[in-house]
Design an enzyme around this catalytic site. Sequence first.
Site, short mmCIF file in Angstrom:
data_model
loop_
_atom_site.label_atom_id
_atom_site.label_comp_id
_atom_site.label_asym_id
_atom_site.label_seq_id
_atom_site.Cartn_x
_atom_site.Cartn_y
_atom_site.Cartn_z
N GLY A 19 0.91 -1.04 0.13
CA GLY A 19 -0.04 -0.01 -0.05
C GLY A 19 0.66 1.12 0.04
O GLY A 19 2.04 1.04 -0.10
N ASN A 20 0.18 2.32 0.25
CA ASN A 20 1.02 3.67 -0.01
C ASN A 20 0.36 4.46 1.21
O ASN A 20 -0.60 4.32 2.01
CB ASN A 20 1.10 4.45 -1.24
N ARG A 21 1.04 5.79 1.48
CA ARG A 21 0.52 6.59 2.61
C ARG A 21 -0.48 7.36 2.27
O ARG A 21 -0.73 8.80 2.93
CB ARG A 21 1.99 7.16 2.90
N SER A 22 -1.16 7.52 1.07
CA SER A 22 -2.19 8.41 0.92
C SER A 22 -3.17 8.45 1.81
O SER A 22 -3.74 7.68 2.27
CB SER A 22 -2.86 8.49 -0.60
N ALA A 47 -3.84 7.93 -5.41
CA ALA A 47 -2.44 7.41 -5.22
C ALA A 47 -2.63 5.86 -5.95
O ALA A 47 -2.70 4.96 -4.95
CB ALA A 47 -1.67 7.26 -4.04
#
Length: 230
Positions: free
Chosen positions: A33-36, A101
């Site tokens: 995942g990502n930090r958006s 994102a």
Amino acid sequence: AQPSALPRDLEGLRVVVSAGGTREPLDPVRYLGNRSSGKQGYALARVAAQRGAEVTLVAGHTVELPEPAGAVLRRVSTAEQMREVVHEAAKEADVVVMAAAVADFRPANLSGHKIKKTDDQPDPVITLSRNPDILAELVTNRLPGQVIVGFAAETGDERGSVLDHGRAKLRRKGCDLLVLNAVGDGRAFEVEENAGWLLAADGTERPIPLGSKAQLAAAVWDAVGEFIRH
Ligand code: CTP
Ligand code: CA
């Protein structure tokens, strides 16, 4: 009714906004995942609805956020799901804003069971596959007159400045507007403020002053409004 300070200049427009990050599963309990946070996309959806647009918000994973009043919220998880829902909604849209994102890659193999560690096997290696580029597909399938807006967060490096990278990305993506955020120094990720440029395909470039995500959203919709009127 409460008098509103905001113009109703987006009345009659159908807009799609994507927000948040995608998650790409590795096994039933793990993902990439990502930090958006999703805050910018939600602000875009909220402001568009306040200004009279008919809004579909396609939300990936976000921090806890209030649902924007007046928007139809469609939740997705993976890039593949976001692709399907965004394209479906885009068929009826005057404007599509890709603030999400989207993960560039996903694990090439999805394990049906939880991956276990073992002492008699080498440590596993994660192989990645490219995800579809939703923004590029939107540009390819664009309806007549449809306005497509991309986002980019860039840092300067030895190959060019933030603006150089943003201009190159606008050309590469072929969208009408690119919201370019200068990152680094902790800016834009997990913070409330944004600053950057709004780059248009006709070469127009305007700086976005440091301000709230709602202010950036207002600037984006101002630019979209001008684009549609011209
Ligand atoms: N985007 C998308 N689908 C993807 C990746 C990105 O629709 N698979 C969209 C994003 O929502 C954003 C824009 O494309 O509006 C630019 O994303 P960005 O990650 O900056 O661009 P990339 O082409 O993925 O380039 P980079 O290698 O710099 O990540
Ligand atoms: Ca990317």
